[in-house]
Scaffold this motif. Structure first.
Motif, PDB file in Angstrom:
ATOM      1  N   ILE A  70       0.842  -1.207   0.000  1.00  0.00           N
ATOM      2  CA  ILE A  70       0.000   0.000   0.000  1.00  0.00           C
ATOM      3  C   ILE A  70       0.877   1.257   0.000  1.00  0.00           C
ATOM      4  CG2 ILE A  70      -1.629   1.339   1.406  1.00  0.00           C
ATOM      5  CD1 ILE A  70      -2.859  -1.365   2.243  1.00  0.00           C
ATOM      6  N   LEU A  71       1.950   1.212   0.786  1.00  0.00           N
ATOM      7  CA  LEU A  71       2.857   2.367   0.831  1.00  0.00           C
ATOM      8  C   LEU A  71       3.506   2.606  -0.530  1.00  0.00           C
ATOM      9  CD1 LEU A  71       4.543   2.014   4.324  1.00  0.00           C
ATOM     10  CD2 LEU A  71       3.086   3.886   3.524  1.00  0.00           C
ATOM     11  N   ILE A  72       3.823   1.524  -1.243  1.00  0.00           N
ATOM     12  CA  ILE A  72       4.441   1.694  -2.566  1.00  0.00           C
ATOM     13  C   ILE A  72       3.487   2.442  -3.491  1.00  0.00           C
ATOM     14  CG2 ILE A  72       5.085   0.396  -4.653  1.00  0.00           C
ATOM     15  CD1 ILE A  72       6.530  -1.580  -2.794  1.00  0.00           C
ATOM     16  N   VAL A  73       2.217   2.034  -3.437  1.00  0.00           N
ATOM     17  CA  VAL A  73       1.237   2.672  -4.327  1.00  0.00           C
ATOM     18  C   VAL A  73       0.992   4.131  -3.939  1.00  0.00           C
ATOM     19  CG1 VAL A  73      -1.165   2.623  -5.073  1.00  0.00           C
ATOM     20  CG2 VAL A  73       0.118   0.485  -4.871  1.00  0.00           C
ATOM     21  N   LEU A  74       0.834   4.372  -2.627  1.00  0.00           N
ATOM     22  CA  LEU A  74       0.478   5.724  -2.196  1.00  0.00           C
ATOM     23  C   LEU A  74       1.700   6.596  -1.901  1.00  0.00           C
ATOM     24  CD1 LEU A  74      -2.405   4.846   0.311  1.00  0.00           C
ATOM     25  CD2 LEU A  74      -2.586   5.420  -2.108  1.00  0.00           C
ATOM     26  N   GLY A  75       2.775   5.954  -1.459  1.00  0.00           N
ATOM     27  CA  GLY A  75       3.924   6.723  -0.973  1.00  0.00           C
ATOM     28  C   GLY A  75       4.849   7.201  -2.075  1.00  0.00           C
ATOM     29  N   ILE A  76       4.969   6.428  -3.159  1.00  0.00           N
ATOM     30  CA  ILE A  76       5.892   6.826  -4.230  1.00  0.00           C
ATOM     31  C   ILE A  76       5.471   8.147  -4.876  1.00  0.00           C
ATOM     32  CG2 ILE A  76       6.679   6.182  -6.551  1.00  0.00           C
ATOM     33  CD1 ILE A  76       7.184   3.381  -5.494  1.00  0.00           C
ATOM     34  N   PRO A  77       4.185   8.296  -5.211  1.00  0.00           N
ATOM     35  CA  PRO A  77       3.788   9.600  -5.778  1.00  0.00           C
ATOM     36  C   PRO A  77       4.044  10.759  -4.818  1.00  0.00           C
ATOM     37  CG  PRO A  77       2.084   7.958  -6.158  1.00  0.00           C
ATOM     38  CD  PRO A  77       3.082   7.325  -5.248  1.00  0.00           C
ATOM     39  N   LEU A  78       3.736  10.548  -3.527  1.00  0.00           N
ATOM     40  CA  LEU A  78       3.960  11.612  -2.550  1.00  0.00           C
ATOM     41  C   LEU A  78       5.450  11.948  -2.458  1.00  0.00           C
ATOM     42  CD1 LEU A  78       3.084  13.490  -0.288  1.00  0.00           C
ATOM     43  CD2 LEU A  78       3.168  11.560   1.289  1.00  0.00           C
ATOM     44  N   ALA A  79       6.266  10.888  -2.401  1.00  0.00           N
ATOM     45  CA  ALA A  79       7.710  11.107  -2.290  1.00  0.00           C
ATOM     46  C   ALA A  79       8.223  11.865  -3.512  1.00  0.00           C
ATOM     47  CB  ALA A  79       8.433   9.762  -2.166  1.00  0.00           C
ATOM     48  N   TYR A  80       7.690  11.556  -4.686  1.00  0.00           N
ATOM     49  CA  TYR A  80       8.147  12.214  -5.910  1.00  0.00           C
ATOM     50  C   TYR A  80       7.776  13.695  -5.908  1.00  0.00           C
ATOM     51  CZ  TYR A  80       9.004  13.172 -10.814  1.00  0.00           C
ATOM     52  OH  TYR A  80       9.471  13.718 -11.972  1.00  0.00           O
ATOM     53  N   VAL A  81       6.555  13.972  -5.503  1.00  0.00           N
ATOM     54  CA  VAL A  81       6.131  15.380  -5.442  1.00  0.00           C
ATOM     55  C   VAL A  81       7.010  16.157  -4.459  1.00  0.00           C
ATOM     56  CG1 VAL A  81       4.271  16.931  -4.755  1.00  0.00           C
ATOM     57  CG2 VAL A  81       3.751  14.918  -6.127  1.00  0.00           C
ATOM     58  N   LEU A  82       7.283  15.540  -3.306  1.00  0.00           N
ATOM     59  CA  LEU A  82       8.120  16.233  -2.314  1.00  0.00           C
ATOM     60  C   LEU A  82       9.547  16.421  -2.824  1.00  0.00           C
ATOM     61  CD1 LEU A  82       6.934  14.601   1.031  1.00  0.00           C
ATOM     62  CD2 LEU A  82       6.495  16.918   0.211  1.00  0.00           C
ATOM     63  N   ALA A  83      10.025  15.464  -3.622  1.00  0.00           N
ATOM     64  CA  ALA A  83      11.401  15.555  -4.110  1.00  0.00           C
ATOM     65  C   ALA A  83      11.540  16.587  -5.225  1.00  0.00           C
ATOM     66  CB  ALA A  83      11.869  14.183  -4.621  1.00  0.00           C
ATOM     67  N   ARG A  84      10.485  16.794  -6.007  1.00  0.00           N
ATOM     68  CA  ARG A  84      10.645  17.571  -7.235  1.00  0.00           C
ATOM     69  C   ARG A  84       9.990  18.940  -7.220  1.00  0.00           C
ATOM     70  NH1 ARG A  84      14.641  15.346  -8.617  1.00  0.00           N
ATOM     71  NH2 ARG A  84      14.844  13.879 -10.342  1.00  0.00           N
ATOM     72  N   THR A  85       9.238  19.235  -6.180  1.00  0.00           N
ATOM     73  CA  THR A  85       8.562  20.527  -6.212  1.00  0.00           C
ATOM     74  C   THR A  85       8.924  21.359  -4.997  1.00  0.00           C
ATOM     75  OG1 THR A  85       6.647  19.672  -5.051  1.00  0.00           O
ATOM     76  CG2 THR A  85       6.557  19.624  -7.447  1.00  0.00           C
ATOM     77  N   ASP A  86       8.692  22.623  -5.144  1.00  0.00           N
ATOM     78  CA  ASP A  86       8.918  23.558  -4.072  1.00  0.00           C
ATOM     79  C   ASP A  86       7.679  24.436  -4.033  1.00  0.00           C
ATOM     80  OD1 ASP A  86      10.541  24.225  -2.086  1.00  0.00           O
ATOM     81  OD2 ASP A  86      12.111  25.150  -3.308  1.00  0.00           O
ATOM     82  N   PHE A  87       6.993  24.445  -2.939  1.00  0.00           N
ATOM     83  CA  PHE A  87       5.777  25.259  -2.902  1.00  0.00           C
ATOM     84  C   PHE A  87       5.622  25.827  -1.505  1.00  0.00           C
ATOM     85  CE2 PHE A  87       4.911  20.779  -2.243  1.00  0.00           C
ATOM     86  CZ  PHE A  87       4.194  20.768  -1.055  1.00  0.00           C
ATOM     87  N   ARG A  88       4.807  26.837  -1.420  1.00  0.00           N
ATOM     88  CA  ARG A  88       4.517  27.406  -0.109  1.00  0.00           C
ATOM     89  C   ARG A  88       3.808  26.359   0.724  1.00  0.00           C
ATOM     90  NH1 ARG A  88       3.225  33.544   0.005  1.00  0.00           N
ATOM     91  NH2 ARG A  88       1.982  32.905   1.780  1.00  0.00           N
ATOM     92  N   GLY A  89       4.229  26.245   1.960  1.00  0.00           N
ATOM     93  CA  GLY A  89       3.580  25.272   2.826  1.00  0.00           C
ATOM     94  C   GLY A  89       4.174  23.884   2.712  1.00  0.00           C
ATOM     95  N   LYS A  90       5.296  23.764   1.972  1.00  0.00           N
ATOM     96  CA  LYS A  90       5.922  22.452   1.852  1.00  0.00           C
ATOM     97  C   LYS A  90       6.385  21.946   3.221  1.00  0.00           C
ATOM     98  CE  LYS A  90       9.425  19.954  -0.740  1.00  0.00           C
ATOM     99  NZ  LYS A  90      10.598  20.056  -1.598  1.00  0.00           N
ATOM    100  N   GLY A  91       6.876  22.890   4.037  1.00  0.00           N
ATOM    101  CA  GLY A  91       7.314  22.518   5.384  1.00  0.00           C
ATOM    102  C   GLY A  91       6.189  21.885   6.183  1.00  0.00           C
ATOM    103  N   VAL A  92       4.991  22.401   6.006  1.00  0.00           N
ATOM    104  CA  VAL A  92       3.835  21.849   6.722  1.00  0.00           C
ATOM    105  C   VAL A  92       3.577  20.421   6.262  1.00  0.00           C
ATOM    106  CG1 VAL A  92       1.359  22.126   7.126  1.00  0.00           C
ATOM    107  CG2 VAL A  92       2.826  24.141   6.983  1.00  0.00           C
ATOM    108  N   VAL A  93       3.611  20.227   4.928  1.00  0.00           N
ATOM    109  CA  VAL A  93       3.385  18.890   4.390  1.00  0.00           C
ATOM    110  C   VAL A  93       4.439  17.914   4.912  1.00  0.00           C
ATOM    111  CG1 VAL A  93       3.292  17.511   2.281  1.00  0.00           C
ATOM    112  CG2 VAL A  93       2.263  19.789   2.320  1.00  0.00           C
ATOM    113  N   GLU A  94       5.693  18.385   4.941  1.00  0.00           N
ATOM    114  CA  GLU A  94       6.763  17.511   5.442  1.00  0.00           C
ATOM    115  C   GLU A  94       6.529  17.143   6.897  1.00  0.00           C
ATOM    116  OE1 GLU A  94      10.444  19.065   2.609  1.00  0.00           O
ATOM    117  OE2 GLU A  94       9.943  20.127   4.452  1.00  0.00           O
TER     118      GLU A  94
END
Lengths: 270, 355
Positions: A70-94
């Motif tokens: 389940i983590l592979i399915v849900l976690g990989i997209p999240l990890a990719y977004v966190l690795a490749r984007t910079d946005f306001r509120g990223k610290g909160v998401v982290e």
């Protein structure tokens, strides 16, 4: 040569001695248990063959694997977004990703329970379609996913961050869509980190006790069984179960660690 | 072919500010400027990897803001080669044609042809991690050409290579440009590369376009002190115009007066810019021809440049740099402390507005 230089270096020698305390504690505890268990081999074999123990170990490891999938399915997209984007509120998401790391496990258990119990926000509608979490396998998996998710997401994210964004850019100018560039370039290059993150998450998942008992005391995962035997039959029974679990885990971990050395080996010189 | 209309783009610490330029079909266009000036961002904006915050990027006359990189038919080669480390050389080159869903035979045909035309057949089954910089660079260019792009973008392609390999690749690029009629946009901070290969050039400094035009013009007729400094005008002397007679001006630099052809008006602060190659050196008492500027100068330093030339540092009351051949320097017995006559024509002096 390395050996002599370490021995001559006072800093490293003293640090090694101090650091050795941690290793010593682990090794000593394992040794004392091993010696004790091996002194009564018939008892060990009887416990190891006990269907309840075997079932529980299989259940724990299986549920852990399920959680990792389940983590592979849900976690990989999240990890990719966190690795490749910079946005306001990223610290909160982290911080949200890391919440399960800092909560006491009983608290995590209550959070999971409130959400997935029969009258819970998610538990209630799923109950309608026949999926029950309380005292059931899905409850175990969901608790495992919750507590293991930061380990997985953070490890995979680091893996994605190590893949130079230039490689994706080039892939795109060569005609690959963003999806294809991810699938053909980034994902294979992060394979080893995904694998290691999975091992880490799996280890964390099978070790969980508090969060699981709150939502699913039954069927008993190995931690619950050990605690149950400890409170009802005493230390001798429970430590033998624990020893069997240690043997099972060691075997699996050694196999997985060995496998991880072969995954993505060619890509080391990124 | 490619047109930037007032493009501004902020990207972390980098930014492009109001850049307008136009690149014609078949140009070998150089974007030159100091490191960290935002040149790579220009390439990435052409490729569609960044969208401008304001302004427009036109390709083949059309606004491409809605066209993703994979649809632009523009190939990009980065300075770090960016080969896919998990693919062999052959797989790297075949990647683009495969992405374009070409028939298998065509993918193979293109790949093999590029392998042979770049002389890298022997590397076909190797992984990039085991190859030298020059080998990787050739693979990277072959991979880019495999999609038969109309535009090729090169980001400092020669900067990390040894001189021999660089020489060879420059020859290759000149040939590829000629034979394929490609439009090439190359970024560099090395002036020699631009002089050697470019048809047109733009100088980008601090995210702004400082000058654009045919490459000779940019190098020989810089329009600002920043560009002059960057294209290697060694002598940039700040002074004030004290006289203007029919376009022949006198610029007062410290205690010295320098004659220049200029339309600057009296009282204006200007920078007098003189190329080191335009400064002639003679012994005292020798004729210096008709040059209007003539100064007694003390040699303060002699720097060999590695080739046939040496650079002379002179003190004429103001510092001046000159280039002479090593042979002349030897024959004349030039040495630090000697006094010589430095001269240059008024027409060799450009006056530019002070920054």
């Amino acid at each position: 040569m390395a050996r002599t230089s370490v021995l001559r270096d006072r800093c490293l020698v003293s640090f090694s001695l101090i650091g050795g305390v941690i290793l010593g504690l682990t090794v000593l505890s394992l040794l004392s248990m091993t010696v004790k268990e091996l002194s009564d081999i018939p008892h060990l074999l009887r416990v190891a063959a006990d269907a309840k123990v075997v079932d529980s170990i299989v259940l724990t490891m299986g549920a852990g694997l399920n959680a990792v999938l389940i983590l592979i399915v849900l976690g990989i997209p999240l990890a990719y977004v966190l690795a490749r984007t910079d946005f306001r509120g990223k610290g909160v998401v982290e911080s949200i990703v890391d919440i399960p790391l800092i909560l006491p496990h009983t608290v995590a258990g209550i959070l999971v329970y409130l959400l997935f119990m029969r009258r819970g926000l998610i538990g209630a509608p799923l109950q309608e379609i026949g999926i029950t979490f309380e005292d059931a396998y899905p409850g175990i998996v969901v608790a495992m996913v919750f507590v293991a998710s930061p380990y997985f997401v953070n490890a995979v994210r680091e893996g994605f961050e190590k893949v130079p964004v230039h490689l994706e850019n080039v892939a795109r100018t060569l005609g690959a869509s963003r999806f294809t560039a991810f699938y053909r370039v980034t994902l294979p290059l992060a394979a080893r980190d995904i694998f290691n993150g999975s091992i880490l998450a799996w280890g964390r998942a099978i070790g969980e006790f508090a969060a699981i008992v709150m939502i699913a005391y039954y069927p008993m995962v190995i931690s619950t069984l050990i605690y149950y035997r400890f409170t009802t039959s005493g230390i001798k029974e429970s430590s033998t179960v624990a020893f069997v679990m240690i043997l099972a885990c060691f075997t699996v971990f050694i196999v997985l660690r060995t496998a991880s050395r072969f995954i993505g080996r060619k890509y080391d010189r990124v | 072919m490619i047109e930037f209309k007032h493009v501004s783009l902020a990207l972390g610490d980098f930014s492009l500010k109001d850049v307008s330029l136009s690149i014609e079909k078949g140009d070998y266009y150089f974007i030159i400027g100091p490191s960290g000036a935002g040149k790579t961002v220009v390439l990435e904006a052409i490729a569609g990897l960044h969208l401008p915050d304001t302004g427009q990027v036109l390709i083949r006359g059309e606004d491409v803001s809605a066209v993703p990189p994979e649809k632009r038919r523009i190939a990009l080669v980065y300075q770090d080669y960016s080969l896919f480390p998990h693919m062999t050389v052959r797989e790297n080159i075949a990647f683009g044609p495969k992405m374009q869903r070409l028939p298998k035979e065509e993918v193979t045909r293109r790949t093999e042809r590029l392998l042979s035309s770049f002389g890298i057949e022997h590397l076909a089954d190797r992984y990039p991690g085991t190859m030298s910089g020059g080998e990787q660079q050739r693979v990277a260019i072959a991979r880019a050409l495999a999609v038969e792009p109309e535009i090729l973008l090169l980001d400092e392609p020669f900067s990390a290579l040894d001189p021999l390999t660089r020489e060879r690749l420059m020859t290759d690029m000149a040939r590829i440009h000629r034979e394929r009629g490609l439009t090439i946009v190359q970024v560099t901070h090395a002036r020699e590369e631009a002089l050697r290969l470019a048809t047109r050039a733009a100088v980008v400094i601090d995210g702004r376009l400082a000058q654009e035009g045919p490459v000779r013009e940019v190098f020989e007729d810089p329009q600002s002190v920043r560009v002059a400094r960057f294209v290697g005008m060694e002598n940039i002397l700040n002074g004030t115009v004290t006289e203007n007679t029919d376009g022949l001006v006198t610029v007062q630099v410290g205690n010295a007066s320098i004659a220049a052809i200029s339309d600057a008006s009296v009282g204006e602060r200007v920078a007098a810019v003189i190329g080191a190659a335009d400064v002639a050196i003679a012994r005292r008492g020798e004729s210096t021809g008709m040059a209007r500027n003539r100064f007694e100068a003390e040699v303060t330093g002699i720097v060999p440049l590695g080739g046939a030339l040496v650079r002379l540092h002179l003190d004429c009351g103001f510092p001046l740099t000159a280039l002479v051949t090593r042979r002349s320097a030897d024959e004349e017995g030039l040495a630090a402390g000697m006094t010589v006559i430095a001269s240059f024509k008024a027409s060799a002096v450009r006056t530019l507005p002070v920054d």
